[in-house]
Design an enzyme around this catalytic site. Structure first.
Site, mmCIF file in Angstrom:
data_model
loop_
_atom_site.group_PDB
_atom_site.id
_atom_site.type_symbol
_atom_site.label_atom_id
_atom_site.label_comp_id
_atom_site.label_asym_id
_atom_site.label_seq_id
_atom_site.Cartn_x
_atom_site.Cartn_y
_atom_site.Cartn_z
ATOM 1 N N ASP A 206 56.436 62.565 29.703
ATOM 2 C CA ASP A 206 55.593 62.613 28.727
ATOM 3 C C ASP A 206 56.098 63.168 27.394
ATOM 4 O OD1 ASP A 206 52.814 61.943 27.547
ATOM 5 O OD2 ASP A 206 52.866 64.289 27.338
ATOM 6 N N GLU A 276 59.179 58.831 27.226
ATOM 7 C CA GLU A 276 58.345 58.338 26.242
ATOM 8 C C GLU A 276 58.903 59.072 25.062
ATOM 9 O OE1 GLU A 276 53.598 58.546 24.821
ATOM 10 O OE2 GLU A 276 54.556 60.387 25.612
#
Length: 548
Positions: A206, A276
């Site tokens: 993330d 990401e």
């Protein structure tokens, strides 16, 4: 059983990854929230699609202020999702079915309930005082600089105990870890090792470019708008997108940490990372830096295809830009995930064409060079759910309502049996509502129905597995006067031509002199006309043929 695209350590290259949002997948205890046992129960459905891996959004111990992206214990399962034993059972069943398991690793920040932060904020001299990003106020008491939180307002929160500000790129209850501190890096890597030892196959990282910040705490300059940019940092209603984020993320020190992370995974063999990267117009350059050289991340995804545009020009520009920027790295493409409006609702101009758009979108995604991610429910053609303000749970949407509804509309529960309470998701009151228009698209309503979106996904992913060029073959675009997206994929002794008509008008394409289709290969669900090297495509149509 799943069909693994490639065996060995590079199984991730060209893989199809299915994202599971655990809160909304399957509830087994009636509390209205999905759990790990529910995932285990539904793994056969995922395997039946022909995907290679699953990616689980966070299931760690958390106060759930940001639906699990605020972790208070990296090495345990939140009781709402089950236990570590439930995770082990799920992992074993996934592996039995031939599925790799990737888990979300949210390490740029923690929850303010994490014991690390509790100790860090207790004084300026404790053992973990420098584990988070603390800074003194300006002389007038205001924040150290102009950095903004993605979730609204300043990225700094005052703490009365330390009489300093701490950095939070998201909620104020999500303080940022200080990766400039080697002890923090060691602690984070130890949590990664914990899950590697349990047998996970990889990690989705993330906000992978948020780990470091500028030590000088320099102000971000205003953003000079780029009309050709294919990716944005935030919706237009959010002032976060008005800054050029030069100093609060994507710092050069991140490269060395990613090398350390990769070295850890390489100890175990056959593990993979997908990062990401949200970095506005610089996203592809960041992806290139993070995936090049074979010593950092295996692959990354950006937000380029997660916007509203579904045109030949846009997709070609995104893919060509990636080819130029990411020379020896690897891209993971997706049209939907847990953070954006479902693509059927973004791309369809009217409700009646949603099914056609859903089929065309997966056909296109499955033929791009790279790995691909599928978000739960898109294999059913689920549209975005419309929610009232009092139904919202997402702090992002609540903060910017009504200009921006947030992410709850794509996070509503998976629909399994249309005739059951809550479409079979839960016997209790679900944490987000199940809308009737989604219920009617449930798995059991589409299972075995030849022309359904579900069966189209299965046929399309099987088509992808059968043709070597679609796994990691070369890709080259063709130029036509018509408004079509045309490219070749070549590899393993096979060369394929794809022509996509993403418009609502028929298109006729004459192949160039010297190009000859030796065998039309109808893509599942589409039937364009082909004769004398001329392709006639209906609206939202695709042609595939084998070239000599």
């Amino acid at each position: 059983m799943a069909i693994t695209a490639r065996a060995g350590d590079d199984w991730w290259r060209g893989a199809v990854i299915y994202q599971v949002y655990p809160r909304s997948f399957q509830d087994t205890d009636g509390d209205g929230i999905g759990d790990l046992r529910g995932i285990t129960r539904r793994l056969p459905h995922i395997a039946s699609l022909g995907v290679d891996a699953i990616w689980l959004s966070p299931f760690f111990t958390s106060p759930q202020a940001d639906m699990g992206y605020d972790v208070s214990d990296y090495c345990d399962v939140d009781p709402m999702f089950g236990t570590l034993a439930d995770f082990d059972d799920m992992l074993a069943e996934a592996h039995r079915l031939g599925l790799k398991v990737i888990i979300d690793q949210v390490i740029s920040h923690t929850s303010d309930r994490h014991p690390w932060f509790g100790e860090s904020r207790s004084s300026g001299t404790n053992a973990k005082a420098d584990w988070y990003v603390w800074a003194d106020p300006k002389p007038d008491g205001t924040a150290p600089n102009n950095w903004l939180s993605i979730f609204g307002g300043p990225a700094w929160e005052w703490d009365g105990v330390r009489r300093q500000y701490y950095l939070h790129n998201f909620l104020s209850s999500q303080p940022d870890l200080n990766f400039h501190n080697p002890e923090v890096q060691e602690a984070v890597l130890s949590t990664v090792r914990f899950w590697l030892d349990r047998g996970v196959d990889g990690f989705r990282l993330d906000t992978a470019n948020f780990y470091f910040y500028d030590r000088l705490l320099r102000d971000n300059p205003p953003l000079v708008p780029d009309p050709d940019a294919t990716s944005r940092d935030a919706p237009e209603v959010n002032p976060y997108g008005m800054q050029d984020h030069l100093y609060d993320k994507t710092q050069p020190e991140n490269i060395d940490f990613l090398r350390r992370l990769r070295a850890l995974l390489d100890e175990y063999g056959g593990r993979a990372t997908v990062g990401e990267v949200g970095d506005g117009a610089r996203s592809l350059q960041t992806v290139a830096a993070y995936t090049s050289g074979g010593d950092k991340l295996n692959m990354c995804y950006t937000f380029d295809l997660l916007g509203p545009e579904f045109t030949a020009r846009h997709i070609r520009r995104c893919v060509e830009n990636s080819v130029v920027a990411v020379k020896d790295g690897w891209i993971c493409w997706a049209f939907s995930n847990h953070d954006v409006m479902r693509h059927v609702s973004r791309f369809a101009l009217r409700e009646s064409e949603r099914e056609r758009v859903a089929k065309l979108a997966i056909s296109l995604l499955a033929t791009l060079r790279g790995s691909i991610c599928i978000y739960q429910g898109e294999e059913l053609g689920l549209p975005e759910a419309e929610l009232a303000f009092d139904e919202l749970r997402d702090p992002y949407g609540i903060r910017f309502w009504p200009a921006f509804a947030g992410r709850d509309g794509c996070r509503t529960p998976m629909v399994w049996e249309k005739e059951l309470t809550n479409a079979g998701f839960s016997t209790g009151i679900p944490w987000l509502p199940v809308r009737d228009e989604q219920r009617m698209l449930a798995v059991n309503a589409q299972e075995g129905v030849s022309e359904s979106v579900l069966e189209h996904y299965r046929r399309t992913l099987a088509f992808r597995c059968l043709h070597a060029p679609l796994i990691d073959g070369d890709m080259a675009f063709l130029a036509f006067n018509q408004d079509v997206l045309a490219f070749t994929r070549e590899g393993g002794g096979e060369r394929l031509l794809f022509v996509f008509n993403l418009t609502r008008e028929a298109q006729t394409v004459q192949l160039p002199v010297g190009m000859r289709v030796t065998q039309p290969l109808p893509m599942p669900g589409f039937a364009p006309l082909f004769a004398d090297n001329t392709i006639t495509l209906g609206e939202l149509d695709v042609f595939c043929g084998r070239l000599r």
